[in-house]
Design an enzyme around this catalytic site. Structure first.
Site, mmCIF file in Angstrom:
data_model
loop_
_atom_site.group_PDB
_atom_site.id
_atom_site.type_symbol
_atom_site.label_atom_id
_atom_site.label_comp_id
_atom_site.label_asym_id
_atom_site.label_seq_id
_atom_site.Cartn_x
_atom_site.Cartn_y
_atom_site.Cartn_z
ATOM 1 N N ILE A 5 0.862 -1.176 0.000
ATOM 2 C CA ILE A 5 0.000 0.000 0.000
ATOM 3 C C ILE A 5 0.901 1.229 0.000
ATOM 4 O O ILE A 5 2.072 1.152 0.362
ATOM 5 C CB ILE A 5 -0.982 0.010 1.198
ATOM 6 C CG1 ILE A 5 -0.245 -0.111 2.534
ATOM 7 C CG2 ILE A 5 -2.027 -1.086 1.042
ATOM 8 C CD1 ILE A 5 -1.144 -0.078 3.762
ATOM 9 N N ASP A 6 0.335 2.354 -0.421
ATOM 10 C CA ASP A 6 1.103 3.594 -0.492
ATOM 11 C C ASP A 6 1.563 4.026 0.895
ATOM 12 O O ASP A 6 0.903 3.761 1.899
ATOM 13 C CB ASP A 6 0.248 4.734 -1.069
ATOM 14 C CG ASP A 6 -0.135 4.527 -2.513
ATOM 15 O OD1 ASP A 6 0.488 3.695 -3.185
ATOM 16 O OD2 ASP A 6 -1.060 5.232 -2.964
ATOM 17 N N LYS A 7 2.675 4.754 0.913
ATOM 18 C CA LYS A 7 3.140 5.392 2.141
ATOM 19 C C LYS A 7 2.006 6.283 2.665
ATOM 20 O O LYS A 7 1.315 6.918 1.888
ATOM 21 C CB LYS A 7 4.368 6.243 1.821
ATOM 22 C CG LYS A 7 4.956 6.948 3.005
ATOM 23 C CD LYS A 7 6.153 7.775 2.579
ATOM 24 C CE LYS A 7 6.774 8.426 3.772
ATOM 25 N NZ LYS A 7 6.595 9.850 3.817
ATOM 26 N N THR A 9 -0.772 5.367 3.816
ATOM 27 C CA THR A 9 -2.060 4.675 3.761
ATOM 28 C C THR A 9 -1.986 3.600 4.836
ATOM 29 O O THR A 9 -0.980 2.909 4.953
ATOM 30 C CB THR A 9 -2.287 4.020 2.379
ATOM 31 O OG1 THR A 9 -2.379 5.039 1.396
ATOM 32 C CG2 THR A 9 -3.556 3.179 2.352
ATOM 33 N N ARG A 105 -5.816 7.312 -5.346
ATOM 34 C CA ARG A 105 -5.513 8.727 -5.156
ATOM 35 C C ARG A 105 -5.621 9.494 -6.478
ATOM 36 O O ARG A 105 -6.171 10.594 -6.530
ATOM 37 C CB ARG A 105 -4.137 8.862 -4.529
ATOM 38 C CG ARG A 105 -4.086 8.214 -3.136
ATOM 39 C CD ARG A 105 -2.675 7.945 -2.671
ATOM 40 N NE ARG A 105 -1.958 9.185 -2.418
ATOM 41 C CZ ARG A 105 -0.643 9.228 -2.237
ATOM 42 N NH1 ARG A 105 0.084 8.126 -2.304
ATOM 43 N NH2 ARG A 105 -0.062 10.374 -2.005
#
Length: 170
Positions: A5-7, A9, A105
């Site tokens: 997962i994205d930083k 998140t 996003r």
């Protein structure tokens, strides 16, 4: 690590114990057989109760750190359902078919409803110190037992607190 997962998140990751499991679950992801569900708080009131965003994503020409909707990008499909509308914000449940970098996003920003607190995509907020995006559920076929498994994660306190603030402000 099979699924990242994205930083900034929060939520679930898929991590394999061995190479066989890693290959199996990676194939399920590649074949769009893993169901990944997210909760996001976005800016603005989303009009549709549910919708699908089917727009390709690629590296931004303007900023190499960012991704963008681009005609020459890779296929990216995001489904969402409205959970609750607040004054100026909407809480969404999001399922992604594809797993492009920053997909949720980028798609959210592109439709005019950026994720609250997402400083990279221009929606910083004094209400939360990171993007209000949480990977809350993953479902896939267990690589050894071949049975469907489902894992879930409760919303973290910062997003829960934000929702309470918005609820009280109605």
């Amino acid at each position: 690590i099979v699924h990242r997962i994205d930083k900034d998140t929060s939520g679930l990751l898929i991590i394999a114990k061995n190479d066989i499991s890693h290959i199996n679950v990676s194939e399920q992801i590649k074949n769009h057989e893993v169901k990944k569900t997210y909760i996001a708080l976005v800016r603005g009131v989303v009009k549709e109760n549910q919708a699908t965003i089917n727009m390709p994503i690629g590296r931004s020409d303007k900023d190499r750190k960012k991704m963008a909707v681009r005609k020459d990008g890779k296929n990216a499909i995001t489904h969402f359902d409205v959970i609750k509308r607040y004054n100026g914000y909407t809480l969404l449940e999001i399922n992604i078919e594809t797993g492009r970098t920053h997909q949720i996003r980028v798609h959210s920003k592109h439709i005019g409803h950026p994720i609250l607190g997402d400083s990279l995509y221009g929606n910083s907020s004094n209400l939360i110190s990171r993007q209000a995006l949480h990977a809350c559920k993953v479902e896939f076929i267990h690589p050894i037992t071949r049975k469907k498994v489902s894992y879930s994660s409760n919303l973290p306190k910062d997003i829960q607190n934000l929702i309470e603030i918005l609820y009280k402000a109605e």
